[in-house]
Design a protein around this motif. Sequence first.
Motif, mmCIF file in Angstrom:
data_model
loop_
_atom_site.group_PDB
_atom_site.id
_atom_site.type_symbol
_atom_site.label_atom_id
_atom_site.label_comp_id
_atom_site.label_asym_id
_atom_site.label_seq_id
_atom_site.Cartn_x
_atom_site.Cartn_y
_atom_site.Cartn_z
ATOM 1 N N LEU A 1 4.318 2.644 14.973
ATOM 2 C CA LEU A 1 4.313 4.037 14.714
ATOM 3 C C LEU A 1 3.528 4.110 13.338
ATOM 4 O O LEU A 1 2.853 5.241 12.990
ATOM 5 C CB LEU A 1 5.345 4.690 15.050
ATOM 6 N N ILE A 2 4.407 3.473 12.293
ATOM 7 C CA ILE A 2 4.027 3.795 10.854
ATOM 8 C C ILE A 2 2.587 3.385 10.514
ATOM 9 O O ILE A 2 1.901 4.080 9.904
ATOM 10 C CB ILE A 2 5.128 2.998 9.924
ATOM 11 N N VAL A 3 2.149 2.266 11.169
ATOM 12 C CA VAL A 3 0.742 1.704 11.101
ATOM 13 C C VAL A 3 -0.160 2.934 11.621
ATOM 14 O O VAL A 3 -1.481 3.139 11.018
ATOM 15 C CB VAL A 3 0.698 0.257 11.523
ATOM 16 N N PHE A 4 0.120 3.617 12.976
ATOM 17 C CA PHE A 4 -0.527 4.613 13.238
ATOM 18 C C PHE A 4 -0.788 5.655 12.349
ATOM 19 O O PHE A 4 -1.871 6.206 12.138
ATOM 20 C CB PHE A 4 -0.117 5.177 14.667
ATOM 21 N N ALA A 5 0.355 5.981 11.485
ATOM 22 C CA ALA A 5 0.238 6.955 10.599
ATOM 23 C C ALA A 5 -0.705 6.636 9.425
ATOM 24 O O ALA A 5 -1.406 7.264 8.829
ATOM 25 C CB ALA A 5 1.630 7.351 10.122
ATOM 26 N N LEU A 6 -0.359 5.182 9.118
ATOM 27 C CA LEU A 6 -1.299 4.820 8.175
ATOM 28 C C LEU A 6 -2.686 4.875 8.509
ATOM 29 O O LEU A 6 -3.706 5.404 7.751
ATOM 30 C CB LEU A 6 -1.094 3.191 7.821
ATOM 31 N N ARG A 7 -3.043 4.708 9.872
ATOM 32 C CA ARG A 7 -4.563 4.624 10.214
ATOM 33 C C ARG A 7 -5.067 6.201 10.186
ATOM 34 O O ARG A 7 -6.167 6.276 9.532
ATOM 35 C CB ARG A 7 -4.475 4.421 11.544
ATOM 36 N N GLY A 8 -3.963 7.186 10.620
ATOM 37 C CA GLY A 8 -4.592 8.451 10.296
ATOM 38 C C GLY A 8 -4.692 8.819 8.741
ATOM 39 O O GLY A 8 -5.674 9.520 8.557
ATOM 40 N N ALA A 9 -4.003 8.357 8.022
ATOM 41 C CA ALA A 9 -4.066 8.731 6.624
ATOM 42 C C ALA A 9 -5.414 8.066 6.152
ATOM 43 O O ALA A 9 -6.064 8.652 5.324
ATOM 44 C CB ALA A 9 -2.655 8.141 5.896
ATOM 45 N N LEU A 10 -5.838 6.896 6.618
ATOM 46 C CA LEU A 10 -6.933 6.035 5.832
ATOM 47 C C LEU A 10 -8.273 6.902 6.537
ATOM 48 O O LEU A 10 -9.138 6.986 5.797
ATOM 49 C CB LEU A 10 -6.927 4.781 6.280
ATOM 50 N N THR A 11 -7.989 7.308 7.529
ATOM 51 C CA THR A 11 -9.185 8.091 8.239
ATOM 52 C C THR A 11 -9.415 9.451 8.067
ATOM 53 O O THR A 11 -10.358 10.033 8.468
ATOM 54 C CB THR A 11 -9.405 7.677 9.780
ATOM 55 N N GLY A 12 -8.562 10.017 7.172
ATOM 56 C CA GLY A 12 -8.558 11.655 7.109
ATOM 57 C C GLY A 12 -8.151 12.507 8.284
ATOM 58 O O GLY A 12 -8.619 13.453 8.375
#
Length: 91
Positions: A47-58
Amino acid sequence: MDAVSAFFASGHAADLILIVLLAEFVWLVARGARALDVALALGPAVLIVFALRGALTGADWPMIALPLVLSFPVHIADLKRRGMLGKPPRP
């Protein structure tokens, strides 16, 4: 933009981490661990990595905040499953 910057900006860095977590899940289950136990242990990281992906992709903030918020109850469920809640700390 250099290749490393593009790798992170595209979210592929997070995708790679998710692939490693999936491989870890499969490996642990193949070695005899219960799938639910492994899912609870790895779930917060996913779940944290999903959040990271969202942050990285805007992504919009709710798409970043939601997986972060959901990771906490999964973490608590894992701690409860392990019997680590309600016990006094070890000296």
